[in-house]
Design a protein around this motif. Structure first.
Motif, PDB file in Angstrom:
ATOM      1  N   ARG A  14      38.852  19.583  13.323  1.00  0.00           N
ATOM      2  CA  ARG A  14      38.705  18.545  12.293  1.00  0.00           C
ATOM      3  C   ARG A  14      37.896  17.353  12.804  1.00  0.00           C
ATOM      4  O   ARG A  14      37.888  17.065  14.003  1.00  0.00           O
ATOM      5  CB  ARG A  14      40.079  18.102  11.803  1.00  0.00           C
ATOM      6  CG  ARG A  14      40.983  17.603  12.889  1.00  0.00           C
ATOM      7  CD  ARG A  14      42.403  17.474  12.379  1.00  0.00           C
ATOM      8  NE  ARG A  14      43.317  17.106  13.441  1.00  0.00           N
ATOM      9  CZ  ARG A  14      44.631  17.129  13.315  1.00  0.00           C
ATOM     10  NH1 ARG A  14      45.188  17.509  12.179  1.00  0.00           N
ATOM     11  NH2 ARG A  14      45.398  16.768  14.323  1.00  0.00           N
ATOM     12  N   LEU A  26      40.865  11.735   8.791  1.00  0.00           N
ATOM     13  CA  LEU A  26      40.692  13.109   9.289  1.00  0.00           C
ATOM     14  C   LEU A  26      40.165  13.965   8.143  1.00  0.00           C
ATOM     15  O   LEU A  26      40.669  13.874   7.021  1.00  0.00           O
ATOM     16  CB  LEU A  26      42.016  13.698   9.761  1.00  0.00           C
ATOM     17  CG  LEU A  26      42.650  13.133  11.027  1.00  0.00           C
ATOM     18  CD1 LEU A  26      44.022  13.784  11.247  1.00  0.00           C
ATOM     19  CD2 LEU A  26      41.768  13.374  12.236  1.00  0.00           C
ATOM     20  N   MET A  28      39.843  17.790   7.067  1.00  0.00           N
ATOM     21  CA  MET A  28      40.472  19.041   7.524  1.00  0.00           C
ATOM     22  C   MET A  28      40.143  20.216   6.594  1.00  0.00           C
ATOM     23  O   MET A  28      40.910  20.544   5.700  1.00  0.00           O
ATOM     24  CB  MET A  28      41.991  18.849   7.641  1.00  0.00           C
ATOM     25  CG  MET A  28      42.373  17.743   8.621  1.00  0.00           C
ATOM     26  SD  MET A  28      44.158  17.439   8.733  1.00  0.00           S
ATOM     27  CE  MET A  28      44.801  19.004   9.267  1.00  0.00           C
ATOM     28  N   LYS A  43      41.508  18.978   3.317  1.00  0.00           N
ATOM     29  CA  LYS A  43      42.394  17.798   3.197  1.00  0.00           C
ATOM     30  C   LYS A  43      41.669  16.591   3.774  1.00  0.00           C
ATOM     31  O   LYS A  43      41.071  16.670   4.849  1.00  0.00           O
ATOM     32  CB  LYS A  43      43.714  18.030   3.935  1.00  0.00           C
ATOM     33  CG  LYS A  43      44.658  16.834   3.795  1.00  0.00           C
ATOM     34  CD  LYS A  43      46.095  17.143   4.196  1.00  0.00           C
ATOM     35  CE  LYS A  43      46.327  17.007   5.672  1.00  0.00           C
ATOM     36  NZ  LYS A  43      47.765  17.114   6.019  1.00  0.00           N
ATOM     37  N   ILE A  45      42.628  12.898   4.952  1.00  0.00           N
ATOM     38  CA  ILE A  45      43.867  12.167   5.236  1.00  0.00           C
ATOM     39  C   ILE A  45      43.564  10.938   6.078  1.00  0.00           C
ATOM     40  O   ILE A  45      42.882  11.023   7.098  1.00  0.00           O
ATOM     41  CB  ILE A  45      44.913  13.104   5.901  1.00  0.00           C
ATOM     42  CG1 ILE A  45      46.199  12.354   6.238  1.00  0.00           C
ATOM     43  CG2 ILE A  45      44.377  13.826   7.125  1.00  0.00           C
ATOM     44  CD1 ILE A  45      47.386  13.275   6.501  1.00  0.00           C
ATOM     45  N   VAL A  47      45.005   7.715   8.288  1.00  0.00           N
ATOM     46  CA  VAL A  47      46.145   7.318   9.119  1.00  0.00           C
ATOM     47  C   VAL A  47      45.960   5.834   9.425  1.00  0.00           C
ATOM     48  O   VAL A  47      45.035   5.453  10.141  1.00  0.00           O
ATOM     49  CB  VAL A  47      46.177   8.153  10.421  1.00  0.00           C
ATOM     50  CG1 VAL A  47      47.365   7.756  11.284  1.00  0.00           C
ATOM     51  CG2 VAL A  47      46.222   9.643  10.098  1.00  0.00           C
ATOM     52  N   ILE A  61      50.340   7.153   6.098  1.00  0.00           N
ATOM     53  CA  ILE A  61      49.539   8.374   6.056  1.00  0.00           C
ATOM     54  C   ILE A  61      49.325   8.728   4.595  1.00  0.00           C
ATOM     55  O   ILE A  61      50.300   8.863   3.848  1.00  0.00           O
ATOM     56  CB  ILE A  61      50.305   9.518   6.756  1.00  0.00           C
ATOM     57  CG1 ILE A  61      50.696   9.098   8.161  1.00  0.00           C
ATOM     58  CG2 ILE A  61      49.562  10.832   6.682  1.00  0.00           C
ATOM     59  CD1 ILE A  61      50.135   9.892   9.264  1.00  0.00           C
ATOM     60  N   THR A  85      51.934  17.182   3.217  1.00  0.00           N
ATOM     61  CA  THR A  85      51.824  16.912   4.660  1.00  0.00           C
ATOM     62  C   THR A  85      53.208  16.787   5.301  1.00  0.00           C
ATOM     63  O   THR A  85      53.467  17.320   6.387  1.00  0.00           O
ATOM     64  CB  THR A  85      51.009  15.618   4.895  1.00  0.00           C
ATOM     65  OG1 THR A  85      49.706  15.816   4.343  1.00  0.00           O
ATOM     66  CG2 THR A  85      50.892  15.300   6.376  1.00  0.00           C
ATOM     67  N   ARG A  88      55.019  20.471   5.191  1.00  0.00           N
ATOM     68  CA  ARG A  88      54.446  21.543   6.025  1.00  0.00           C
ATOM     69  C   ARG A  88      54.567  21.208   7.504  1.00  0.00           C
ATOM     70  O   ARG A  88      54.671  22.091   8.354  1.00  0.00           O
ATOM     71  CB  ARG A  88      53.040  21.913   5.590  1.00  0.00           C
ATOM     72  CG  ARG A  88      51.921  20.870   5.707  1.00  0.00           C
ATOM     73  CD  ARG A  88      51.572  20.540   7.101  1.00  0.00           C
ATOM     74  NE  ARG A  88      50.172  20.349   7.350  1.00  0.00           N
ATOM     75  CZ  ARG A  88      49.708  19.498   8.252  1.00  0.00           C
ATOM     76  NH1 ARG A  88      50.530  18.714   8.933  1.00  0.00           N
ATOM     77  NH2 ARG A  88      48.427  19.417   8.480  1.00  0.00           N
ATOM     78  N   ALA A 209      51.114  11.368  16.413  1.00  0.00           N
ATOM     79  CA  ALA A 209      49.742  11.358  16.894  1.00  0.00           C
ATOM     80  C   ALA A 209      49.069  10.084  16.427  1.00  0.00           C
ATOM     81  O   ALA A 209      48.670   9.990  15.281  1.00  0.00           O
ATOM     82  CB  ALA A 209      48.987  12.556  16.330  1.00  0.00           C
ATOM     83  N   LEU A 275      49.820  19.652  16.200  1.00  0.00           N
ATOM     84  CA  LEU A 275      48.604  18.912  15.815  1.00  0.00           C
ATOM     85  C   LEU A 275      48.521  18.786  14.298  1.00  0.00           C
ATOM     86  O   LEU A 275      48.050  17.798  13.770  1.00  0.00           O
ATOM     87  CB  LEU A 275      47.355  19.656  16.298  1.00  0.00           C
ATOM     88  CG  LEU A 275      47.206  19.902  17.794  1.00  0.00           C
ATOM     89  CD1 LEU A 275      45.961  20.715  18.063  1.00  0.00           C
ATOM     90  CD2 LEU A 275      47.123  18.587  18.518  1.00  0.00           C
ATOM     91  N   GLY A 276      48.997  19.816  13.607  1.00  0.00           N
ATOM     92  CA  GLY A 276      48.834  19.905  12.166  1.00  0.00           C
ATOM     93  C   GLY A 276      47.630  20.780  11.873  1.00  0.00           C
ATOM     94  O   GLY A 276      46.571  20.591  12.464  1.00  0.00           O
TER      95      GLY A 276
HETATM   96  O1  LIG Z   1      47.644  17.449  10.308  1.00  0.00           O
HETATM   97  C1  LIG Z   1      47.837  16.358   9.775  1.00  0.00           C
HETATM   98  O2  LIG Z   1      48.003  16.247   8.562  1.00  0.00           O
HETATM   99  C2  LIG Z   1      47.874  15.162  10.642  1.00  0.00           C
HETATM  100  N1  LIG Z   1      47.785  15.343  11.886  1.00  0.00           N
HETATM  101  C3  LIG Z   1      47.834  14.316  12.877  1.00  0.00           C
HETATM  102  C4  LIG Z   1      47.706  12.963  12.326  1.00  0.00           C
HETATM  103  C5  LIG Z   1      48.259  12.764  10.989  1.00  0.00           C
HETATM  104  C6  LIG Z   1      48.033  13.863  10.046  1.00  0.00           C
END
Ligand SMILES: O=C(O)C1=NCCCC1
Ligand SMILES: NC(=O)C1=CN([C@@H]2O[C@H](COP(=O)(O)OP(=O)(O)OC[C@H]3O[C@@H](n4cnc5c(N)ncnc54)[C@H](OP(=O)(O)O)[C@@H]3O)[C@@H](O)[C@H]2O)C=CC1
Length: 299
Positions: A14, A26, A28, A43, A45, A47, A61, A85, A88, A209, A275-276
């Motif tokens: 990402r 991010l 994704m 996605k 997103i 932060v 977030i 988010t 999952r 993170a 990590l996601g």
């Molecule tokens: O995978 C996600 O969604 C995130 N990963 C790390 C930081 C926040 C969101």
């Protein structure tokens, strides 16, 4: 997770775009090749940890997922991604915990962080596991660096889930003492868990993170543990600090689930470094879209 490890899923590393010294976006993108659960999505997103200081109850977030038709590439939907988010991410921790603690008796769960992820992990773990401390009902410990926030969450959860007792801890060290499973879900930029506080065989789901990345656990924990990840490409790209430290990743959780990597011994400390994954969002977006069509458009 299984599809990722069988390479039936595509998720390029990402992109991370910083908007100031603490906040970032991010991007994704992901494709999951599955007729029932698959989709093509991206996605977006943000932060922004400082949102808590704005006094407007804004989430830190914020996510939206764009869902595309895999064949035509036409945009099908933009789906609000905050709940997706949360759920999952907790689901990934549940799966990792299930497989990494399969042969262990679980009594004590400690959650560090009382934000959105701390809360959803508490909800998910009280549902899927039966943590029970000696002479006690089912019990889940919660710590937050601002104790008032942990107290509020504990009071809310105790009203909602009467089968489990949620207890607030003022000290992170006391909270993780004797814990079988620990979840860290904060923006801490300095370690909030030390190796000497852990007992043998503890499993940690490291979820948090921030911009200074993956800093909730001390370096000595990573060095002493079997460290599992959700996907290798992401880990190679984002966990460079751990690689430089000499940490070798034991494998992906999906590979563990499908038997491709042997589980750690019962006395080994394990870490799931979450990590996601974009394809988790992909699968959830497809599910939400299908449910929406069924419920509101009758198709
Ligand atoms: O995978 C996600 O969604 C995130 N990963 C790390 C930081 C926040 C969101
Ligand atoms: N691995 C993954 O897939 C995902 C990871 N995340 C990560 O999980 C973490 C939590 O996210 P989320 O719950 O949504 O965010 P929230 O803002 O809702 O919660 C953050 C929590 O961290 C606490 N916190 C903030 N700063 C510190 C600090 N310096 N030391 C200790 N605790 C601190 C906050 O306490 P207070 O409010 O009292 O300051 C709060 O309890 C974040 O790092 C986020 O990036 C999020 C989604 C997915």
């Amino acid at each position: 997770m299984g599809s990722v490890s069988k390479r039936r899923a595509i998720q390029t590393a990402r992109a991370r775009t910083c908007s100031n010294s603490t906040s970032f976006l991010l991007t994704m993108p992901g494709f999951l090749d599955d007729s029932n659960f698959g989709a093509l999505s991206c996605k977006l997103i943000t932060v922004c940890p400082n949102n808590v200081h704005l006094g407007k109850s804004l989430p830190t977030i914020n996510a939206n997922i764009t869902l595309f038709d895999e064949t035509t590439g036409i945009l099908k939907a933009i789906i609000s991604g905050n709940e997706i988010t949360k759920w999952r991410t907790a689901a990934a921790s549940v799966v990792a915990t299930k497989y990494l603690t399969a042969k262990k008796g679980l009594r004590v769960l400690a959650i560090l962080g009382a934000g959105a992820q701390g809360e959803i992990h508490a909800v998910a773990f009280q549902h899927f596991f039966n943590f029970e401390e000696a002479n006690s009902k089912r019990l889940i410990r919660i710590w937050n660096h601002n104790t008032l926030k942990a107290e509020k969450l504990v009071s809310k959860l105790n009203q909602l889930y009467c089968g489990t007792v949620f207890k607030c801890f003022k000290s992170n060290e006391m909270c993780v003492k004797e814990a079988d499973v620990i979840i860290t879900a904060t923006f801490a930029s300095e370690p909030i868990v030390q190796l000497k506080w852990l007992k043998k065989g503890t499993h940690i789901n490291a979820v948090g993170a921030g911009l200074t990345h993956y800093s909730e656990l001390s370096e000595s924990i990573y060095l002493a543990s079997d460290v599992y990840i959700d996907y290798s490409e992401g880990a190679e790209a984002e966990l460079t600090g751990l690689k430089e430290l000499g940490v070798e990743f034991k494998g992906e959780i999906g590979t563990l689930v499908s038997g491709g990597v042997s589980p750690s011994s019962v006395n080994q400390i394990t870490v799931f470094q979450s990590l996601g994954m974009a394809v988790e969002d992909c699968a959830m977006a497809r599910m939400v879209y299908d449910l929406y069509k069924k419920q509101y458009r009758n198709v």
